[in-house]
Motif scaffolding. Structure first.
Motif, PDB file in Angstrom:
ATOM      1  N   GLU A   1       0.813  -1.216   0.000  1.00 29.05           N
ATOM      2  CA  GLU A   1       0.000   0.000   0.000  1.00 29.05           C
ATOM      3  C   GLU A   1       0.849   1.271   0.000  1.00 29.05           C
ATOM      4  O   GLU A   1       0.326   2.369  -0.146  1.00 29.05           O
ATOM      5  N   VAL A   2       2.152   1.099   0.186  1.00 27.17           N
ATOM      6  CA  VAL A   2       3.027   2.256   0.372  1.00 27.17           C
ATOM      7  C   VAL A   2       3.007   3.195  -0.831  1.00 27.17           C
ATOM      8  O   VAL A   2       3.040   4.418  -0.692  1.00 27.17           O
ATOM      9  N   GLU A   3       2.931   2.646  -2.024  1.00 27.51           N
ATOM     10  CA  GLU A   3       2.892   3.484  -3.227  1.00 27.51           C
ATOM     11  C   GLU A   3       1.715   4.454  -3.177  1.00 27.51           C
ATOM     12  O   GLU A   3       1.847   5.627  -3.533  1.00 27.51           O
ATOM     13  N   TYR A   4       0.565   3.950  -2.708  1.00 27.11           N
ATOM     14  CA  TYR A   4      -0.630   4.797  -2.610  1.00 27.11           C
ATOM     15  C   TYR A   4      -0.473   5.814  -1.476  1.00 27.11           C
ATOM     16  O   TYR A   4      -0.886   6.963  -1.596  1.00 27.11           O
ATOM     17  N   ALA A   5       0.138   5.360  -0.389  1.00 28.79           N
ATOM     18  CA  ALA A   5       0.362   6.266   0.742  1.00 28.79           C
ATOM     19  C   ALA A   5       1.276   7.420   0.337  1.00 28.79           C
ATOM     20  O   ALA A   5       1.059   8.567   0.721  1.00 28.79           O
ATOM     21  N   GLU A   6       2.285   7.120  -0.474  1.00 29.70           N
ATOM     22  CA  GLU A   6       3.195   8.165  -0.935  1.00 29.70           C
ATOM     23  C   GLU A   6       2.470   9.163  -1.825  1.00 29.70           C
ATOM     24  O   GLU A   6       2.748  10.371  -1.760  1.00 29.70           O
ATOM     25  N   CYS A   7       1.552   8.677  -2.646  1.00 24.52           N
ATOM     26  CA  CYS A   7       0.755   9.585  -3.484  1.00 24.52           C
ATOM     27  C   CYS A   7      -0.068  10.530  -2.616  1.00 24.52           C
ATOM     28  O   CYS A   7      -0.170  11.727  -2.893  1.00 24.52           O
ATOM     29  N   LEU A   8      -0.655   9.983  -1.555  1.00 22.76           N
ATOM     30  CA  LEU A   8      -1.440  10.808  -0.634  1.00 22.76           C
ATOM     31  C   LEU A   8      -0.546  11.845   0.049  1.00 22.76           C
ATOM     32  O   LEU A   8      -0.901  13.019   0.155  1.00 22.76           O
ATOM     33  N   LEU A   9       0.607  11.387   0.515  1.00 28.07           N
ATOM     34  CA  LEU A   9       1.525  12.291   1.212  1.00 28.07           C
ATOM     35  C   LEU A   9       2.025  13.389   0.281  1.00 28.07           C
ATOM     36  O   LEU A   9       2.170  14.549   0.675  1.00 28.07           O
ATOM     37  N   ASN A  10       2.262  13.029  -0.964  1.00 29.05           N
ATOM     38  CA  ASN A  10       2.754  14.013  -1.932  1.00 29.05           C
ATOM     39  C   ASN A  10       1.714  15.088  -2.237  1.00 29.05           C
ATOM     40  O   ASN A  10       2.057  16.206  -2.634  1.00 29.05           O
ATOM     41  N   SER A  11       0.417  14.739  -2.033  1.00 32.09           N
ATOM     42  CA  SER A  11      -0.669  15.688  -2.288  1.00 32.09           C
ATOM     43  C   SER A  11      -1.126  16.419  -1.027  1.00 32.09           C
ATOM     44  O   SER A  11      -2.012  17.269  -1.099  1.00 32.09           O
ATOM     45  N   PHE A  12      -0.526  16.063   0.102  1.00 35.19           N
ATOM     46  CA  PHE A  12      -0.953  16.621   1.384  1.00 35.19           C
ATOM     47  C   PHE A  12      -0.692  18.132   1.449  1.00 35.19           C
ATOM     48  O   PHE A  12       0.382  18.611   1.081  1.00 35.19           O
ATOM     49  N   LEU A  13      -1.698  18.863   1.910  1.00 37.41           N
ATOM     50  CA  LEU A  13      -1.564  20.311   2.095  1.00 37.41           C
ATOM     51  C   LEU A  13      -1.754  20.634   3.576  1.00 37.41           C
ATOM     52  O   LEU A  13      -2.688  20.137   4.205  1.00 37.41           O
ATOM     53  N   TYR A  14      -0.875  21.447   4.108  1.00 33.46           N
ATOM     54  CA  TYR A  14      -0.973  21.839   5.517  1.00 33.46           C
ATOM     55  C   TYR A  14      -0.990  23.362   5.601  1.00 33.46           C
ATOM     56  O   TYR A  14      -0.137  24.035   5.016  1.00 33.46           O
ATOM     57  N   PHE A  15      -1.965  23.876   6.336  1.00 35.31           N
ATOM     58  CA  PHE A  15      -2.063  25.316   6.529  1.00 35.31           C
ATOM     59  C   PHE A  15      -1.953  25.609   8.025  1.00 35.31           C
ATOM     60  O   PHE A  15      -2.810  25.207   8.806  1.00 35.31           O
ATOM     61  N   SER A  16      -0.895  26.282   8.394  1.00 34.30           N
ATOM     62  CA  SER A  16      -0.682  26.616   9.795  1.00 34.30           C
ATOM     63  C   SER A  16      -1.724  27.630  10.253  1.00 34.30           C
ATOM     64  O   SER A  16      -2.408  28.258   9.438  1.00 34.30           O
ATOM     65  N   ASP A  17      -1.813  27.794  11.564  1.00 29.78           N
ATOM     66  CA  ASP A  17      -2.751  28.770  12.113  1.00 29.78           C
ATOM     67  C   ASP A  17      -2.425  30.174  11.610  1.00 29.78           C
ATOM     68  O   ASP A  17      -3.316  30.947  11.274  1.00 29.78           O
ATOM     69  N   THR A  18      -1.134  30.473  11.539  1.00 30.19           N
ATOM     70  CA  THR A  18      -0.705  31.802  11.070  1.00 30.19           C
ATOM     71  C   THR A  18      -1.119  32.030   9.621  1.00 30.19           C
ATOM     72  O   THR A  18      -1.661  33.091   9.270  1.00 30.19           O
ATOM     73  N   LEU A  19      -0.886  31.037   8.771  1.00 33.75           N
ATOM     74  CA  LEU A  19      -1.243  31.170   7.355  1.00 33.75           C
ATOM     75  C   LEU A  19      -2.753  31.254   7.187  1.00 33.75           C
ATOM     76  O   LEU A  19      -3.257  32.022   6.365  1.00 33.75           O
ATOM     77  N   THR A  20      -3.490  30.469   7.975  1.00 33.87           N
ATOM     78  CA  THR A  20      -4.944  30.490   7.895  1.00 33.87           C
ATOM     79  C   THR A  20      -5.490  31.876   8.224  1.00 33.87           C
ATOM     80  O   THR A  20      -6.395  32.387   7.548  1.00 33.87           O
ATOM     81  N   LYS A  21      -4.936  32.501   9.246  1.00 32.29           N
ATOM     82  CA  LYS A  21      -5.372  33.846   9.621  1.00 32.29           C
ATOM     83  C   LYS A  21      -5.021  34.851   8.528  1.00 32.29           C
ATOM     84  O   LYS A  21      -5.791  35.786   8.258  1.00 32.29           O
ATOM     85  N   GLN A  22      -3.864  34.647   7.891  1.00 35.41           N
ATOM     86  CA  GLN A  22      -3.482  35.526   6.789  1.00 35.41           C
ATOM     87  C   GLN A  22      -4.471  35.403   5.635  1.00 35.41           C
ATOM     88  O   GLN A  22      -4.853  36.403   5.009  1.00 35.41           O
ATOM     89  N   LEU A  23      -4.888  34.182   5.330  1.00 33.40           N
ATOM     90  CA  LEU A  23      -5.866  33.965   4.263  1.00 33.40           C
ATOM     91  C   LEU A  23      -7.190  34.634   4.596  1.00 33.40           C
ATOM     92  O   LEU A  23      -7.840  35.218   3.725  1.00 33.40           O
TER      93      LEU A  23
END
Length: 216
Positions: free
Chosen positions: A42-64
């Motif tokens: 399943e690792v190949e699929y997990a890597e695809c998910l991780l490669n598409s992962f987006l993270y928005f910090s609290d600071t960035l969210t407030k900026q948006l």
């Protein structure tokens, strides 16, 4: 999992995000530990998910959120000749209300973003109200400009449920935002910080009277 070699470029990218603090420290967001939850095939699929992962910090969210409100202001107040004065007029002229879930509760993300509008934007506390109070203001007073806030639009269902949900204003008056809009039109804006194409299409189709202005 320890004998599985992860994609070098992906690991390098993830480590870069951690080292530059785009992502939190490893103890808070452990991408290697997350990958270990998957089976070898399943690792190949997990890597695809991780490669598409987006993270928005609290600071960035407030900026948006701040950027979204800056974009909204000209739509509410026509071409201000005195930007500072008109920004204050804008802040005092809008009513902010959260988008609520199927079963509204205090932990809905829309409530957090309502608080952000006071702390980060400067919306007066008295202008930040729950849905039923916003409907009450629309029903009993002159038309208001209503701004719905939330973090993310996925399917758009939460917003459409908020829009069509009926509230008891008085023992004999039961209204939704949709009811008020049909009887006494008002300006309505929805400014989530992030929005999927699907969610935007659904909202535009089901609630065309709302001006949907996601920042991203």
């Amino acid at each position: 999992m320890n004998d599985i070699h992860l994609n070098d470029q992906l690991v390098e990218k993830c480590e870069f995000f951690v080292n530059t603090q785009v992502w939190p420290i490893t103890s808070e967001l452990d991408f290697r530990g997350w990958i270990r939850n998957f089976k070898k095939d399943e690792v190949e699929y997990a890597e695809c998910l991780l490669n598409s992962f987006l993270y928005f910090s609290d600071t960035l969210t407030k900026q948006l959120l701040r950027a979204a409100f800056r974009q909204l202001a000209p739509l509410v107040i026509d071409r201000p000749e005195q930007p500072n004065l008109d920004w204050e007029n804008f802040l005092s002229s809008v009513i902010v209300t959260p988008v609520t879930g199927e079963d509204p509760n205090p932990t809905d993300s829309g409530n957090l973003f309502s608080r952000y509008t006071r702390q980060e934007i400067g919306i007066p506390q008295g202008n930040i109200v729950p849905n039923e109070k916003a409907i009450e203001l629309l029903y009993f007073e002159s038309p208001k400009t209503i701004v719905f806030v939330d973090d993310f639009v996925g399917s758009g269902k939460q917003f459409t449920e908020t829009w069509f949900r009926v509230h008891t204003i008085t023992p004999s008056v039961h209204k939704s935002f949709a009811d008020i809009m049909n009887h006494t039109p008002f300006k309505a804006f929805y400014i989530p910080t992030l929005c999927t194409t699907y969610g935007k299409t659904q909202i535009n189709n089901l609630v065309p009277s709302v001006n949907l202005n996601p920042h991203t």
